[in-house]
Design a protein around this motif. Structure first.
Motif, PDB file in Angstrom:
ATOM      1  N   SER A   6       9.780  -2.501 -10.039  1.00  0.00           N
ATOM      2  CA  SER A   6      10.413  -3.660  -9.487  1.00  0.00           C
ATOM      3  C   SER A   6       9.304  -4.454  -8.524  1.00  0.00           C
ATOM      4  CB  SER A   6      11.483  -3.295  -8.341  1.00  0.00           C
ATOM      5  OG  SER A   6      11.811  -4.282  -7.553  1.00  0.00           O
ATOM      6  N   THR A   7       9.409  -5.692  -9.107  1.00  0.00           N
ATOM      7  CA  THR A   7       8.211  -6.534  -8.450  1.00  0.00           C
ATOM      8  C   THR A   7       8.444  -6.719  -6.838  1.00  0.00           C
ATOM      9  OG1 THR A   7       9.196  -8.468  -9.666  1.00  0.00           O
ATOM     10  CG2 THR A   7       7.177  -7.639 -10.509  1.00  0.00           C
ATOM     11  N   ARG A   8      10.019  -6.914  -6.794  1.00  0.00           N
ATOM     12  CA  ARG A   8      10.571  -7.243  -5.458  1.00  0.00           C
ATOM     13  C   ARG A   8      10.124  -6.155  -4.384  1.00  0.00           C
ATOM     14  NH1 ARG A   8      16.442  -8.034  -6.047  1.00  0.00           N
ATOM     15  NH2 ARG A   8      16.212  -8.565  -3.863  1.00  0.00           N
ATOM     16  N   GLY A   9       9.874  -4.977  -5.039  1.00  0.00           N
ATOM     17  CA  GLY A   9       9.574  -3.508  -4.163  1.00  0.00           C
ATOM     18  C   GLY A   9       8.163  -3.688  -3.553  1.00  0.00           C
ATOM     19  N   GLY A  51      11.031   4.010 -10.545  1.00  0.00           N
ATOM     20  CA  GLY A  51      11.955   2.751 -10.473  1.00  0.00           C
ATOM     21  C   GLY A  51      13.455   3.387  -9.679  1.00  0.00           C
ATOM     22  N   ALA A  56      11.568   5.426  -6.301  1.00  0.00           N
ATOM     23  CA  ALA A  56      10.885   4.153  -5.973  1.00  0.00           C
ATOM     24  C   ALA A  56      10.431   4.240  -4.411  1.00  0.00           C
ATOM     25  CB  ALA A  56      12.078   3.273  -5.950  1.00  0.00           C
ATOM     26  N   GLY A  57      10.547   3.330  -3.700  1.00  0.00           N
ATOM     27  CA  GLY A  57      10.279   3.651  -2.248  1.00  0.00           C
ATOM     28  C   GLY A  57       8.755   3.758  -2.135  1.00  0.00           C
ATOM     29  N   LYS A  64      17.464   6.893  -0.250  1.00  0.00           N
ATOM     30  CA  LYS A  64      17.605   8.389  -0.392  1.00  0.00           C
ATOM     31  C   LYS A  64      18.899   8.702   0.235  1.00  0.00           C
ATOM     32  CE  LYS A  64      12.593   9.163   0.023  1.00  0.00           C
ATOM     33  NZ  LYS A  64      11.339   9.120   1.031  1.00  0.00           N
ATOM     34  N   ASP A  73      17.228  -6.420 -11.418  1.00  0.00           N
ATOM     35  CA  ASP A  73      16.033  -6.177 -10.755  1.00  0.00           C
ATOM     36  C   ASP A  73      16.361  -5.674  -9.432  1.00  0.00           C
ATOM     37  OD1 ASP A  73      13.390  -5.754 -10.071  1.00  0.00           O
ATOM     38  OD2 ASP A  73      12.952  -7.870  -9.672  1.00  0.00           O
ATOM     39  N   LEU A  74      16.383  -4.165  -9.316  1.00  0.00           N
ATOM     40  CA  LEU A  74      16.263  -3.613  -7.927  1.00  0.00           C
ATOM     41  C   LEU A  74      15.173  -3.316  -7.249  1.00  0.00           C
ATOM     42  CD1 LEU A  74      19.363  -0.876  -8.489  1.00  0.00           C
ATOM     43  CD2 LEU A  74      19.285  -3.520  -8.085  1.00  0.00           C
ATOM     44  N   LYS A  75      14.893  -3.417  -5.959  1.00  0.00           N
ATOM     45  CA  LYS A  75      13.718  -3.185  -5.524  1.00  0.00           C
ATOM     46  C   LYS A  75      13.162  -1.940  -4.965  1.00  0.00           C
ATOM     47  CE  LYS A  75      14.641  -5.496  -1.235  1.00  0.00           C
ATOM     48  NZ  LYS A  75      14.428  -6.647  -0.263  1.00  0.00           N
ATOM     49  N   SER A  76      14.287  -0.909  -4.559  1.00  0.00           N
ATOM     50  CA  SER A  76      13.961   0.029  -3.812  1.00  0.00           C
ATOM     51  C   SER A  76      14.861   1.369  -4.224  1.00  0.00           C
ATOM     52  CB  SER A  76      13.890  -0.048  -2.306  1.00  0.00           C
ATOM     53  OG  SER A  76      13.300   0.883  -1.655  1.00  0.00           O
ATOM     54  N   ASP A  77      14.937   2.303  -3.299  1.00  0.00           N
ATOM     55  CA  ASP A  77      15.656   3.348  -3.683  1.00  0.00           C
ATOM     56  C   ASP A  77      16.161   3.721  -2.400  1.00  0.00           C
ATOM     57  OD1 ASP A  77      16.964   5.228  -5.347  1.00  0.00           O
ATOM     58  OD2 ASP A  77      15.306   6.254  -5.513  1.00  0.00           O
ATOM     59  N   GLU A  99       7.514  -4.790   0.181  1.00  0.00           N
ATOM     60  CA  GLU A  99       7.783  -3.712   1.348  1.00  0.00           C
ATOM     61  C   GLU A  99       6.848  -2.613   1.481  1.00  0.00           C
ATOM     62  OE1 GLU A  99      11.683  -2.012   0.555  1.00  0.00           O
ATOM     63  OE2 GLU A  99      12.530  -3.894   0.938  1.00  0.00           O
ATOM     64  N   ASN A 114       8.982  -8.044   4.146  1.00  0.00           N
ATOM     65  CA  ASN A 114       9.435  -9.065   3.090  1.00  0.00           C
ATOM     66  C   ASN A 114       9.369 -10.522   3.697  1.00  0.00           C
ATOM     67  OD1 ASN A 114      10.267  -7.235   1.079  1.00  0.00           O
ATOM     68  ND2 ASN A 114      12.358  -6.793   2.198  1.00  0.00           N
ATOM     69  N   ILE A 118      14.863   5.118   3.471  1.00  0.00           N
ATOM     70  CA  ILE A 118      14.358   4.528   2.170  1.00  0.00           C
ATOM     71  C   ILE A 118      13.270   5.450   1.635  1.00  0.00           C
ATOM     72  CG2 ILE A 118      13.308   2.509   1.114  1.00  0.00           C
ATOM     73  CD1 ILE A 118      15.174   0.908   2.746  1.00  0.00           C
TER      74      ILE A 118
END
Lengths: 480, 136
Positions: free
Chosen positions: A438-441, A133, A203-204, B112, B106-110, A444, A415, B136
């Motif tokens: 993260s379920t939100r990711g 994450g 993440a990503g 870079k 709740d964060l969804k991504s990173d 994407e 999204n 990203i």
């Protein structure tokens, strides 16, 4: 859809296209793609970025774009270029922000049947043991001396600390230790950013997948790689985390400050480069190599946690062997025959995998007779592939093959188009269990946002820059 | 409108607006953090001061956004708001940012890195607009 490239991109032969040398270009651009994928590549700025690469000083033979190419920063993602060491250059944007982003594959002595019933327990255990994450924090604390060793010696540190075996080191590109590494060239800021992240997935598009060998295309090579039909394997895809990102950013700025007259004239600033024989060029090679060592240690620590997780779920007789570990964002000193002469060049691979054919001295002994293993992950939940390196890649692509599916839909669009529940449900329909930080990711990275990896592989196989060995199908995913 | 997101195949691209340069910087920071989560939901529990100097506005914006990413990675900082910002004609910036520990959300991504790709700050009829792409 008509694009400005329709006139300029000419077919050379099946699955190979070319933009002829003109204007500032020192070499032509070669695109290894099918007509269908080429049409997708034409829709963003990636071919222009391929042309920009061709204009860089000291570039050799041709500027190369893989079938999974899409727009990046400076170089396109899926771009390969080799530079002369005297009058050539090194470009942080030609390697990417995630230095030594890469993939490793582990075999297990378990079959699909043995794992199926326990996949949720296994994925949940892995999820607990492998930090993932945004800004995920490491469970391993490093002393200053340890940290220097990670950067300067890569996997040798992991071996010393008991996180790696001798076999792991033998089965890793560069043996997990770039000799050109110099930790002193990494800024305190980059060190601080990466300090708490060693052994984390991030993440990503990074993930850890449990897969099984669905189909084998070359029995002999698959056997040498330790792959058997229906056996379970683990694929780990991540890079050098904040340390690599910061190192790339730091040097883009240093180059802008020192070579502002060059940088101001570039079509985009992320194309910034330092002459290879300058102090700054040498410093970046040292820093980039140290970040690459960090990347290998990162994947090795995750391997260590993965082994522990398998032991937790399946008992102590479980053996996870490293098949190989490949980097797909990196620059390397390699030797090629150019204009009839052997010559050392700096090969930039930005979203491309090395593909050394049989007999190459850099390949581990057990694989030397057949070529190096290449791993090409699909998007989350789709097939991944094992290929084998070829001699043909040496002549065609500076020993490079594609690295993935390549995005075709923006995150924004994904999204809008997909829902988290819908994506999880679709994956479950295919018997794939996902656990994400993260379920939100998840939306994407939905499979529909990516190109078809199978088509990318077919092209590599047809052109001969990487030959098909096995297709892997996911059973469970840990996502950042 | 404070900012809007633009199409980008692989990563995230946004345009931020403001009547002055200060406001464009503030809205760029909000646009960047809202890629990851919702700044409006973030509580005010942490405060940081940022001081920077650069050779032009584009580089200053790049450095400012990168400083915020650095705080995210090293201090677990997630932005709620830029409460004070002052940018001089000599490209010097002083700002105060407030927010909370990202782990509470709740964060969804990173992200870079902040890239130079397509980055520009333009004068518009109503003030200024900045275009930024983040990796990203």
């Amino acid at each position: 859809m008509a694009t400005k490239w329709d006139e300029k991109v000419k077919k050379v032969k099946e699955d190979i296209y070319q933009v002829a040398k003109e204007g500032c270009m020192n070499v032509p651009v070669k695109i290894f793609a099918s007509e269908k994928l080429l049409e997708k590549i034409k829709t963003d700025d990636s071919i222009q970025q391929g042309v920009n690469m061709a204009c860089m000083p000291g570039i050799q033979k041709q500027s190369i774009m893989m079938s999974d190419a899409h727009q990046g920063y400076g170089f396109p993602v899926g771009g390969v270029a080799a530079f002369d060491l005297e009058n050539g250059c090194i470009s942080p944007g030609g390697i990417g922000f995630d230095i030594n982003c890469g993939v490793r594959l582990l075999t297990t002595n378990l079959t699909k049947k043995e794992v199926e019933g326990k996949i949720k327990e296994l994925i949940n255990t892995l999820f607990d043991n492998v930090p993932s994450g945004v800004g995920s924090e490491a469970t391993i604390r490093l002393s200053d001396e340890d940290y220097e060793e990670v950067l300067n010696h890569g996997l040798d540190w992991c071996l010393k600390e008991g996180y790696a075996t001798k076999e792991d080191i033998d089965h890793c590109e560069e043996n997990g230790h770039m000799k050109t590494a110099d930790a002193s060239k990494i800024s305190p800021r980059a060190k601080k950013r990466g300090r708490g992240q060693l052994g984390t997935l991030g993440a990503g598009n990074h993930f850890l997948e449990i897969q099984f060998v669905e189909e084998i295309f070359n029995d002999e090579v698959a056997k040498s790689f330790g792959l058997e039909k229906d056996n379970v394997v683990v694929l780990i895809h991540t890079g050098s985390r904040g340390l690599g990102h910061q190192t790339c950013s730091d040097y883009l700025k240093k180059i802008e400050d020192e070579y502002s007259e060059i940088v101001d004239k570039l079509p985009e600033k992320d194309l910034a480069y330092a002459p290879m024989n300058s102090q700054l060029g040498k410093d970046y090679l040292g820093a980039m190599s140290a970040a690459a060592n960090y990347g290998w240690c990162n994947r090795q620590l995750i391997t260590h946690f993965t082994r522990k997780s398998f032991e937790n779920v399946f008992g102590e007789n479980i053996k996870l062997n490293l098949v190989y570990d490949v980097a797909h964002n990196i620059a390397k000193l390699e030797e090629y025959e150019i204009d009839g002469k052997k010559k050392e060049v700096l090969v930039h691979r930005k979203g491309a995998t090395r593909s050394f054919g049989p007999g190459h001295k850099e390949i581990p002994g057990v694989y030397r007779g057949i070529g190096q293993p290449i791993f090409i992950p699909g998007s989350m939940g789709t097939s991944s592939w094992v290929l084998v390196g070829t001699d043909k890649a040496m002549n065609e692509t500076f020993s490079s093959a594609p690295h993935g599916a390549g995005r075709m839909m923006s995150r924004h669009e994904a999204n809008k188009r997909f829902t988290t529940e819908g994506t999880i449900r679709d994956l479950e329909k295919h018997k794939i269990y996902v656990k994400a930080a993260s379920t939100r990711g998840i939306t994407e990275e939905a499979p529909g946002a990516y190109k078809d990896v199978d088509e990318v592989i077919e092209i590599a196989d047809t052109v001969g820059i990487g030959k098909k060995v096995a297709r892997l199908k996911p059973m469970g995913v840990v996502k950042g | 409108m404070k900012y809007k997101y633009l199409e980008h195949t692989a990563d995230a691209k946004f345009q931020a607006f403001g009547s002055g340069i200060d406001e464009v910087f503030t809205n760029s920071a909000l646009a960047m953090f809202n890629i990851l989560g919702k700044t409006s939901e973030v509580k005010i529990k942490k405060t940081y001061k940022i001081k920077l100097k650069a050779r032009n506005y584009e580089r200053l914006l790049l450095d400012f956004l990168e400083e915020l990413l650095f705080l995210l990675d090293t201090e677990d900082f997630f932005l709620h708001e830029v409460i004070k910002i002052k940018i001089s004609k000599k490209f010097e910036l002083e700002a105060v940012v407030v927010g909370d520990d990202y782990k509470n959300y709740d964060l969804k991504s990173d992200i870079k890195a902040v890239t130079y790709s397509d980055m520009k700050i333009e004068k518009t009829k109503k003030g200024y607009a900045a275009t930024v792409v983040v990796d990203i």
